[in-house]
Motif scaffolding. Structure first.
Motif, short mmCIF file in Angstrom:
data_model
loop_
_atom_site.label_atom_id
_atom_site.label_comp_id
_atom_site.label_asym_id
_atom_site.label_seq_id
_atom_site.Cartn_x
_atom_site.Cartn_y
_atom_site.Cartn_z
N ALA A 94 0.85 -1.18 0.10
CA ALA A 94 0.13 -0.03 0.17
C ALA A 94 0.88 1.11 -0.15
CB ALA A 94 -0.91 0.05 1.23
N PHE A 95 0.81 2.21 -0.90
CA PHE A 95 1.66 3.25 -1.08
C PHE A 95 0.86 4.40 -0.41
CE2 PHE A 95 2.56 0.68 -4.97
CZ PHE A 95 3.98 0.78 -4.80
N GLU A 96 1.93 5.09 0.46
CA GLU A 96 1.46 6.47 0.95
C GLU A 96 2.25 7.43 0.28
OE1 GLU A 96 1.44 8.65 5.49
OE2 GLU A 96 1.37 6.49 5.30
N VAL A 97 1.48 8.38 -0.60
CA VAL A 97 2.01 9.22 -1.41
C VAL A 97 2.29 10.47 -0.91
CG1 VAL A 97 1.93 9.79 -3.88
CG2 VAL A 97 1.28 7.68 -3.50
N GLN A 98 3.27 11.10 -0.84
CA GLN A 98 3.76 12.58 -0.45
C GLN A 98 4.52 13.08 -1.24
OE1 GLN A 98 5.49 11.86 3.32
NE2 GLN A 98 3.34 11.31 4.65
N PRO A 99 4.61 14.56 -1.14
CA PRO A 99 5.75 15.22 -1.90
C PRO A 99 6.89 14.72 -1.79
CG PRO A 99 4.17 16.54 -0.73
CD PRO A 99 3.86 15.41 -0.31
N PHE A 100 7.63 15.01 -2.77
CA PHE A 100 9.15 14.34 -2.91
C PHE A 100 9.90 15.07 -1.88
CE2 PHE A 100 13.38 14.34 -5.13
CZ PHE A 100 13.44 13.13 -4.99
N THR A 101 10.52 14.25 -1.31
CA THR A 101 11.48 14.67 -0.04
C THR A 101 10.72 14.49 1.21
OG1 THR A 101 11.55 16.99 0.10
CG2 THR A 101 13.12 16.19 -1.45
N ARG A 102 9.60 15.05 1.23
CA ARG A 102 8.80 14.81 2.51
C ARG A 102 8.59 13.13 2.67
NH1 ARG A 102 3.05 17.09 2.85
NH2 ARG A 102 4.04 18.93 2.35
N HIS A 103 8.31 12.32 1.80
CA HIS A 103 8.36 10.97 1.86
C HIS A 103 9.64 10.37 2.53
CE1 HIS A 103 10.83 10.64 -1.63
NE2 HIS A 103 10.55 9.34 -1.64
N TRP A 104 10.71 10.91 2.41
CA TRP A 104 11.76 10.69 3.09
C TRP A 104 11.68 10.87 4.41
CZ3 TRP A 104 15.67 13.42 -0.73
CH2 TRP A 104 15.91 12.60 -1.95
N ALA A 105 11.50 11.94 4.75
CA ALA A 105 11.34 12.72 6.30
C ALA A 105 10.44 11.54 6.92
CB ALA A 105 11.10 14.19 6.26
N SER A 106 9.22 11.38 6.36
CA SER A 106 8.26 10.59 7.19
C SER A 106 8.74 9.23 7.59
CB SER A 106 7.24 10.34 6.10
OG SER A 106 6.39 11.64 6.02
N PHE A 107 9.67 8.65 6.49
CA PHE A 107 10.14 7.28 6.89
C PHE A 107 11.26 7.62 7.82
CE2 PHE A 107 13.34 4.12 6.16
CZ PHE A 107 12.58 2.98 6.15
N GLU A 108 11.84 8.58 7.93
CA GLU A 108 12.90 8.59 8.96
C GLU A 108 12.17 8.94 10.19
OE1 GLU A 108 17.01 10.37 7.50
OE2 GLU A 108 16.52 8.38 8.20
N ALA A 109 10.97 9.27 10.34
CA ALA A 109 10.26 9.73 11.52
C ALA A 109 9.56 8.60 12.03
CB ALA A 109 9.30 10.83 11.05
N GLY A 110 9.63 7.46 11.12
CA GLY A 110 8.97 6.10 11.69
C GLY A 110 7.96 5.67 11.15
N LYS A 111 7.43 6.14 9.91
CA LYS A 111 6.39 6.04 9.10
C LYS A 111 6.69 4.87 8.13
CE LYS A 111 2.95 8.35 8.29
NZ LYS A 111 1.92 9.20 7.75
#
Length: 257
Positions: free
Chosen positions: A59-76
């Motif tokens: 299941a893809f959680e689509v976010q603006p480019f680079t924000r998706h990196w930050a979200s992963f780093e934050a634990g998502k």
């Protein structure tokens, strides 16, 4: 005693074996036609095919480019897509699974052609935000341009090119071609004449991207399944299908396809 030993062995296996969710959440960047907001697109299709081959749903959680990196780093999420190979990031990075092809997009009727970055000297050029930090040689070459600017808004880029305010747009050819196609679909409501034909030249080496996984075993699983689908031609078929959608602009200049 035998029952206790069997139970202990089962518990040990449960504790040491990697545990994967029934559906893996993948943090993805909103980069049509690589990834659309609904989880379709060239890159999304590759990831879905590979994970499906491994027996995993995504299941893809689509976010603006680079924000998706930050979200992963934050634990998502269980994994994150479109990570430059070698970029420091949480989790375990797998092997490269997709390449973007950066180059220059320009009006076909301009009478110009470009085989290298140096051919843009003296011209007006625009690029995506941060391009001078990503595209090899661009930071140095930008001093030779008549003008150079970076922006995140592709609509502004398109209006500048179709309006003759810049001579070329630097970035991934498929991304720009897809955005142009959406402007053409909008017709006169776009406020520009997007019917003008475009051309693309791949003046940079392809940029390779990988995925980062929270579980190292899942990263290894992905790499194994990707290699199998690459060997049987599935990955090539997916890439060619998406390039063909924009062949009128890309020609054979996108990843030499």
């Amino acid at each position: 005693m035998k029952l206790f030993a069997a139970a202990l062995a089962t518990t040990s296996l449960t504790l040491t074996a990697p545990v994967f969710a029934d559906t893996l959440t993948i943090m993805a960047a909103d980069l049509p036609p690589m990834v659309y907001a609904d989880g379709t697109g060239r890159e999304a299709e590759i990831v879905t095919a590979v994970m499906g081959h491994c027996g995993h749903e995504v299941a893809f959680e689509v976010q603006p480019f680079t924000r998706h990196w930050a979200s992963f780093e934050a634990g998502k999420g269980d994994a994150v897509m479109t990570v430059p190979v070698g970029m420091p990031m949480e989790g375990t990075q797998g092997a490269a699974y997709i390449a973007y092809q950066n180059g220059v997009s320009f009006l076909a009727g301009s009478g110009s052609d470009y085989g290298a970055l140096s051919d843009l000297a003296g011209l007006s050029v625009a690029a995506f935000q941060g391009a001078s930090n990503i595209l090899p040689g661009l930071a140095e070459a930008s001093d030779t341009f008549a003008s150079y600017r970076e922006m995140t808004d592709q609509e502004t880029q398109s209006k500048m090119l179709f309006g003759g305010r810049v001579d070329g747009i630097l970035g991934d050819g498929m991304l720009f071609a897809a955005y142009t196609a959406s402007l053409r679909d909008a017709g006169s409501s776009a406020g520009i004449d997007a019917s003008q034909p475009l051309e693309f030249r791949a003046i940079f080496e392809p940029s390779n991207y990988a995925m980062n996984f929270r579980d190292a075993a899942l990263a290894a699983d992905f790499d194994r399944c990707f290699a199998e689908l690459e060997a049987d031609g599935t990955i090539t078929t997916i890439n060619a299908k998406w390039v063909d959608k924009y062949r009128d602009t890309l020609g054979n200049n996108y990843l030499s396809m």
